[in-house]
Scaffold this active site. Structure first.
Site, PDB file in Angstrom:
ATOM      1  N   GLY A   1      44.038  49.429  31.880  1.00 40.47           N
ATOM      2  CA  GLY A   1      44.297  50.425  32.950  1.00 40.47           C
ATOM      3  C   GLY A   1      44.452  49.607  34.389  1.00 40.47           C
ATOM      4  O   GLY A   1      44.920  48.533  34.387  1.00 40.47           O
ATOM      5  N   CYS A   2      44.258  50.514  35.493  1.00 35.32           N
ATOM      6  CA  CYS A   2      44.267  49.862  36.689  1.00 35.32           C
ATOM      7  C   CYS A   2      43.676  48.374  36.930  1.00 35.32           C
ATOM      8  O   CYS A   2      42.311  48.598  36.644  1.00 35.32           O
ATOM      9  CB  CYS A   2      43.931  50.803  37.989  1.00 35.32           C
ATOM     10  SG  CYS A   2      43.921  50.038  39.517  1.00 35.32           S
ATOM     11  N   PHE A   3      44.213  47.441  37.496  1.00 36.11           N
ATOM     12  CA  PHE A   3      43.712  46.298  37.287  1.00 36.11           C
ATOM     13  C   PHE A   3      42.518  45.834  38.381  1.00 36.11           C
ATOM     14  O   PHE A   3      41.837  45.158  38.228  1.00 36.11           O
ATOM     15  CB  PHE A   3      44.720  45.084  37.457  1.00 36.11           C
ATOM     16  CG  PHE A   3      45.581  44.945  38.448  1.00 36.11           C
ATOM     17  CD1 PHE A   3      45.612  45.487  39.452  1.00 36.11           C
ATOM     18  CD2 PHE A   3      46.888  44.309  37.984  1.00 36.11           C
ATOM     19  CE1 PHE A   3      46.634  45.583  40.476  1.00 36.11           C
ATOM     20  CE2 PHE A   3      47.913  44.007  39.056  1.00 36.11           C
ATOM     21  CZ  PHE A   3      47.795  44.847  40.208  1.00 36.11           C
ATOM     22  N   TRP A   4      42.517  46.729  39.394  1.00 41.01           N
ATOM     23  CA  TRP A   4      41.531  46.577  40.603  1.00 41.01           C
ATOM     24  C   TRP A   4      40.162  46.714  39.927  1.00 41.01           C
ATOM     25  O   TRP A   4      39.197  46.037  40.042  1.00 41.01           O
ATOM     26  CB  TRP A   4      41.415  47.768  41.713  1.00 41.01           C
ATOM     27  CG  TRP A   4      42.736  47.671  42.263  1.00 41.01           C
ATOM     28  CD1 TRP A   4      43.725  46.598  42.413  1.00 41.01           C
ATOM     29  CD2 TRP A   4      43.619  48.677  43.025  1.00 41.01           C
ATOM     30  NE1 TRP A   4      44.626  46.877  43.131  1.00 41.01           N
ATOM     31  CE2 TRP A   4      44.588  48.281  43.753  1.00 41.01           C
ATOM     32  CE3 TRP A   4      43.201  50.108  43.439  1.00 41.01           C
ATOM     33  CZ2 TRP A   4      45.303  48.903  44.657  1.00 41.01           C
ATOM     34  CZ3 TRP A   4      43.801  50.601  44.389  1.00 41.01           C
ATOM     35  CH2 TRP A   4      45.102  50.080  44.807  1.00 41.01           C
TER      36      TRP A   4
END
EC number: 1.8.4.11
Length: 216
Positions: A53-56
């Site tokens: 998912g979102c890499f943050w």
């Protein structure tokens, strides 16, 4: 001409991917949290790439694991060399948002990292993760050794049994060996949640425990 939305749920075919560029994106080569380099030869250390998912939020999951030497976010698994964030979000690169995890195998086992990976997201969602929809949010494990690949496949099968018992569908995680080229993302995205502690994190696990890495 195909619109951007056409690539939200399917990978670009040959000839559809954006051309990218030869030169790597500028990178400040120091991890904001632990001070270690983001890019290097990493002699004596192991590497793996995870997409969840979102890499943050995904990167933070791994920099907090004892035994992990460094982490970086980037783009992998697609066709476009040295893609930008906006290009990846268009769906026309084929990349997923990935986290490069460099770790000391004497301090943390690969099984422990796999357990963190599986429990930190829902690997049954295909080309999305929660409210984040698109091919760049697909679940992936890109392995750098045959042993990692074998362990990743075995862990998938073990976790699938637990997910099935809990009412979830089939795991859609892409597992590959050898790992594709990892293209580092822009500086703004590196250790994003250390720079912005209240920033967006869309990760959410299934709540189903993964039966590996408990004693590793």
């Amino acid at each position: 001409m195909l619109g951007i939305g056409a690539f939200k749920q399917r990978m670009p075919r040959p000839g559809e991917a954006l051309p990218g560029r030869e030169q790597a994106l500028p990178l400040h080569n120091t991890h904001l949290v632990n001070g270690h380099p983001l890019r290097g030869e990493f002699i004596g250390l192991a590497q793996v790439q995870f997409g969840l998912g979102c890499f943050w939020g995904a990167e933070r999951k791994f920099w907090n694991v004892p035994g992990v030497y460094t982490t970086a976010v980037g783009y992998a698994g697609g066709q476009t060399p040295n893609a930008t964030y906006s290009e990846v979000c268009s769906g026309q690169t084929g990349h997923t948002e990935a986290v490069l995890v460099v770790f000391d195998e004497q301090a943390v086992s690969f099984a422990q990292l796999l357990r963190t990976f599986w429990e930190s997201h829902d690997p049954t969602q295909g080309m999305q993760q929660g409210n984040d929809v698109g091919t760049q949010y697909r679940s992936a494990i890109y392995c750098t050794t045959q042993a990692q690949y074998d362990a990743a496949l075995a862990s998938r099968d073990a976790y699938q049994q637990q997910l099935t018992a809990a009412g979830y569908g089939a795991i859609t995680t892409e597992i590959r060996f050898p790992a594709p080229t990892f293209y580092y993302a822009e500086d703004d995205h590196q250790q994003y949640l250390a720079k912005h502690p209240n920033g967006y994190c869309g990760l959410g696990g299934t709540g189903v425990s993964c039966p590996i890495g408990l004693d590793a």
